[in-house]
Design an enzyme around this catalytic site. Sequence first.
Site, PDB file in Angstrom:
ATOM      1  N   CYS A 113      -0.918  -0.071   3.613  1.00  0.00           N
ATOM      2  CA  CYS A 113      -0.542  -1.277   4.353  1.00  0.00           C
ATOM      3  C   CYS A 113      -0.213  -1.019   5.823  1.00  0.00           C
ATOM      4  O   CYS A 113      -0.125  -1.958   6.612  1.00  0.00           O
ATOM      5  CB  CYS A 113       0.637  -1.950   3.668  1.00  0.00           C
ATOM      6  SG  CYS A 113       0.319  -2.338   1.928  1.00  0.00           S
ATOM      7  N   HIS A 255       3.089  -6.881   8.462  1.00  0.00           N
ATOM      8  CA  HIS A 255       2.267  -6.778   7.258  1.00  0.00           C
ATOM      9  C   HIS A 255       2.700  -7.871   6.289  1.00  0.00           C
ATOM     10  O   HIS A 255       3.897  -8.060   6.018  1.00  0.00           O
ATOM     11  CB  HIS A 255       2.443  -5.398   6.630  1.00  0.00           C
ATOM     12  CG  HIS A 255       1.967  -5.325   5.219  1.00  0.00           C
ATOM     13  ND1 HIS A 255       0.697  -5.701   4.840  1.00  0.00           N
ATOM     14  CD2 HIS A 255       2.597  -4.924   4.077  1.00  0.00           C
ATOM     15  CE1 HIS A 255       0.574  -5.541   3.541  1.00  0.00           C
ATOM     16  NE2 HIS A 255       1.714  -5.070   3.055  1.00  0.00           N
ATOM     17  N   ASN A 285      -0.889 -10.215  -0.504  1.00  0.00           N
ATOM     18  CA  ASN A 285      -0.841  -8.917   0.160  1.00  0.00           C
ATOM     19  C   ASN A 285      -2.232  -8.301   0.143  1.00  0.00           C
ATOM     20  O   ASN A 285      -2.713  -7.854  -0.895  1.00  0.00           O
ATOM     21  CB  ASN A 285       0.166  -8.012  -0.557  1.00  0.00           C
ATOM     22  CG  ASN A 285       0.315  -6.647   0.093  1.00  0.00           C
ATOM     23  OD1 ASN A 285      -0.520  -6.217   0.883  1.00  0.00           O
ATOM     24  ND2 ASN A 285       1.391  -5.949  -0.247  1.00  0.00           N
TER      25      ASN A 285
END
Length: 330
Positions: A113, A255, A285
């Site tokens: 990420c 993020h 995500n």
Amino acid sequence: MQGARIISVGSAVPDLCINNKDISKIVETSDEWIVTRTGIKERRVLTGSNKSVVDLAYCAGMKALNKIHMDPLEIDLIILATSSPNDLFGSASQVQAKIGAKKAVAFDLTAACSGFVLAIVTATQFIQNGSYKNILIIGADVLSKWIDWSDRKTCILFGDGAGAAIIQACSEEDNAILGFQLNTDGKQSDELSIIYKEDISPLNTFKLFQGQFQYISMNGKEVYKFAVSKVPASITKCLNSLHLSTRDINWLLLHQANKRILKAVADRLSIDTSKIISNLSKYGNTSAASIPLALDEALQNNKITKDDIIVISGFGAGLTWGTVVIKWKC
């Protein structure tokens, strides 16, 4: 030292949309439970046996190129930030071939990420030292292929997508990548991982053990505590090095992991939530794709204007985290 700036972005997501009600058909959960705890309403998932991260990366990269009518032959380097390549040796070379960027060097960057932040920093170093002029960076992940769909802790969170940016050399006075700050804590790597598990017994007389990668494993509570403590500190340190304060920030682009994390980070920095760029509810995500995906959407919606200061921060598996501060020049 020459400067560097982002001159174009693009993004791509799969067609299949899976909402929370769909998820509730396979695990014990509900739309209200997921939205309350994560902020996610739906996510996109790549389907088809012949579809891979390369397809999404290609689409995002071509959109970035087409927006500025740039010939792929002008690209000197391609950095593919991904943790879900369709080839363990890397997928950047396949993206290079599909785009037709025959003159470009290409390599994968694996930092989950935090991948897109590290890609920005890496590309900037190559440009500022004069090695390359035009660099295509792509954050792309298809973590749906590594999800245990019977695990409620993880299957509700992740989606697939890709986002790309073209970073170009410019004069030092026009430099738009103002500064960065990066960190790693390998002692906490088990908190979020896709581990490789060996078979119990050797397969041959050489006693060589072989195995396979498992599904995504995550300790949600520990990852939350890590993010809300480390990310604000990283942002503060980066801003201080540039003699900037949180009052100078126009946009906070984190993020896209969890709405509680986004709000907690903003609160700790005393940044108004109206400055948070987020599309988490629509895509979940998407790992390395989440930051460029949200950036592209914000630009399409005319949120970001010339000379805006954008603080970008990624965090995740590794555990890794980092911040880059940019001034929007387009």
